[in-house]
Design a protein around this motif. Structure first.
Motif, PDB file in Angstrom:
ATOM      1  N   UNK A  80      57.426  46.133  49.840  1.00 34.86           N
ATOM      2  CA  UNK A  80      56.469  46.158  48.729  1.00 34.86           C
ATOM      3  C   UNK A  80      56.272  44.756  48.153  1.00 34.86           C
ATOM      4  N   UNK A  81      57.342  43.995  48.018  1.00 38.23           N
ATOM      5  CA  UNK A  81      57.225  42.627  47.501  1.00 38.23           C
ATOM      6  C   UNK A  81      56.354  41.763  48.405  1.00 38.23           C
ATOM      7  N   UNK A  82      56.527  41.901  49.727  1.00 34.58           N
ATOM      8  CA  UNK A  82      55.692  41.126  50.658  1.00 34.58           C
ATOM      9  C   UNK A  82      54.221  41.526  50.531  1.00 34.58           C
ATOM     10  N   UNK A  83      53.969  42.827  50.418  1.00 32.31           N
ATOM     11  CA  UNK A  83      52.600  43.313  50.273  1.00 32.31           C
ATOM     12  C   UNK A  83      51.974  42.835  48.958  1.00 32.31           C
ATOM     13  N   UNK A  84      52.721  42.903  47.884  1.00 30.54           N
ATOM     14  CA  UNK A  84      52.237  42.440  46.573  1.00 30.54           C
ATOM     15  C   UNK A  84      51.960  40.948  46.614  1.00 30.54           C
ATOM     16  N   UNK A  85      52.878  40.171  47.183  1.00 32.06           N
ATOM     17  CA  UNK A  85      52.677  38.716  47.266  1.00 32.06           C
ATOM     18  C   UNK A  85      51.425  38.376  48.067  1.00 32.06           C
ATOM     19  N   UNK A  86      51.197  39.095  49.156  1.00 31.30           N
ATOM     20  CA  UNK A  86      49.996  38.846  49.964  1.00 31.30           C
ATOM     21  C   UNK A  86      48.736  39.204  49.184  1.00 31.30           C
ATOM     22  N   UNK A  87      48.773  40.313  48.446  1.00 26.91           N
ATOM     23  CA  UNK A  87      47.610  40.729  47.660  1.00 26.91           C
ATOM     24  C   UNK A  87      47.314  39.737  46.541  1.00 26.91           C
ATOM     25  N   UNK A  88      48.353  39.184  45.944  1.00 24.35           N
ATOM     26  CA  UNK A  88      48.160  38.226  44.854  1.00 24.35           C
ATOM     27  C   UNK A  88      47.711  36.856  45.356  1.00 24.35           C
ATOM     28  N   UNK A  89      48.016  36.546  46.599  1.00 17.51           N
ATOM     29  CA  UNK A  89      47.685  35.230  47.150  1.00 17.51           C
ATOM     30  C   UNK A  89      46.219  35.131  47.563  1.00 17.51           C
ATOM     31  N   UNK A  90      45.580  36.264  47.837  1.00 16.89           N
ATOM     32  CA  UNK A  90      44.211  36.246  48.354  1.00 16.89           C
ATOM     33  C   UNK A  90      43.437  37.422  47.771  1.00 16.89           C
ATOM     34  N   UNK A  91      42.279  37.148  47.193  1.00 19.42           N
ATOM     35  CA  UNK A  91      41.482  38.188  46.553  1.00 19.42           C
ATOM     36  C   UNK A  91      40.321  38.665  47.428  1.00 19.42           C
ATOM     37  N   UNK A  92      40.316  38.313  48.674  1.00 21.49           N
ATOM     38  CA  UNK A  92      39.204  38.670  49.558  1.00 21.49           C
ATOM     39  C   UNK A  92      38.960  40.174  49.590  1.00 21.49           C
ATOM     40  N   UNK A  93      39.994  40.964  49.774  1.00 19.24           N
ATOM     41  CA  UNK A  93      39.827  42.419  49.860  1.00 19.24           C
ATOM     42  C   UNK A  93      39.295  42.976  48.542  1.00 19.24           C
ATOM     43  N   UNK A  94      39.802  42.482  47.427  1.00 16.87           N
ATOM     44  CA  UNK A  94      39.351  42.974  46.123  1.00 16.87           C
ATOM     45  C   UNK A  94      37.885  42.619  45.893  1.00 16.87           C
ATOM     46  N   UNK A  95      37.486  41.427  46.289  1.00 16.67           N
ATOM     47  CA  UNK A  95      36.086  41.017  46.151  1.00 16.67           C
ATOM     48  C   UNK A  95      35.192  41.889  47.029  1.00 16.67           C
ATOM     49  N   UNK A  96      35.628  42.159  48.255  1.00 10.61           N
ATOM     50  CA  UNK A  96      34.850  43.030  49.155  1.00 10.61           C
ATOM     51  C   UNK A  96      34.726  44.431  48.580  1.00 10.61           C
ATOM     52  N   UNK A  97      35.817  44.951  48.047  1.00  6.14           N
ATOM     53  CA  UNK A  97      35.783  46.278  47.445  1.00  6.14           C
ATOM     54  C   UNK A  97      34.811  46.305  46.265  1.00  6.14           C
ATOM     55  N   UNK A  98      34.856  45.287  45.420  1.00  3.47           N
ATOM     56  CA  UNK A  98      33.946  45.209  44.286  1.00  3.47           C
ATOM     57  C   UNK A  98      32.495  45.156  44.723  1.00  3.47           C
ATOM     58  N   UNK A  99      32.217  44.375  45.750  1.00  3.98           N
ATOM     59  CA  UNK A  99      30.849  44.269  46.267  1.00  3.98           C
ATOM     60  C   UNK A  99      30.379  45.610  46.819  1.00  3.98           C
ATOM     61  N   UNK A 100      31.240  46.307  47.557  1.00  6.08           N
ATOM     62  CA  UNK A 100      30.875  47.591  48.120  1.00  6.08           C
ATOM     63  C   UNK A 100      30.608  48.627  47.018  1.00  6.08           C
ATOM     64  N   UNK A 101      31.477  48.670  46.019  1.00  4.28           N
ATOM     65  CA  UNK A 101      31.302  49.631  44.925  1.00  4.28           C
ATOM     66  C   UNK A 101      30.047  49.308  44.120  1.00  4.28           C
ATOM     67  N   UNK A 102      29.815  48.030  43.849  1.00  5.08           N
ATOM     68  CA  UNK A 102      28.618  47.640  43.101  1.00  5.08           C
ATOM     69  C   UNK A 102      27.340  47.911  43.887  1.00  5.08           C
ATOM     70  N   UNK A 103      27.390  47.759  45.195  1.00  6.42           N
ATOM     71  CA  UNK A 103      26.201  47.940  46.026  1.00  6.42           C
ATOM     72  C   UNK A 103      25.905  49.412  46.308  1.00  6.42           C
ATOM     73  N   UNK A 104      26.925  50.177  46.663  1.00  5.08           N
ATOM     74  CA  UNK A 104      26.706  51.537  47.123  1.00  5.08           C
ATOM     75  C   UNK A 104      27.080  52.611  46.109  1.00  5.08           C
TER      76      UNK A 104
END
Length: 81
Positions: free
Chosen positions: A44-68
């Protein structure tokens, strides 16, 4: 655009995902209770650290939700996504 997610928020999100993905009944009956947090802390710590280091997935999710928007089964929004 840079988005900062707190470690606590990421931990809560991961715990929520784990809670909604129960093990099959056959495995629940055979395994003794374990401290799930301790068992998966390193992973879990490795997964959290990876998520905090890069926001690409969160930005993609936001774009998808805002668009569709909402994507109900069989809807036009689902087909566009």
């Amino acid at each position: 655009m840079t988005l900062r997610i707190s470690r606590a928020a990421a931990s809560i999100a991961i715990a929520g995902l784990a809670a909604v993905c129960p093990r099959p009944a056959s495995l629940r009956a055979q395994t003794p209770p374990v401290d799930i947090a301790a068992r998966y802390r390193e992973t879990a710590d490795r997964l959290i650290d990876a998520a905090l280091a890069d926001t690409t997935a969160y930005v993609r999710l936001g774009r998808m939700v805002d668009t569709f928007g909402s994507r109900f089964s069989g809807s036009a929004a689902l087909e566009r996504a």
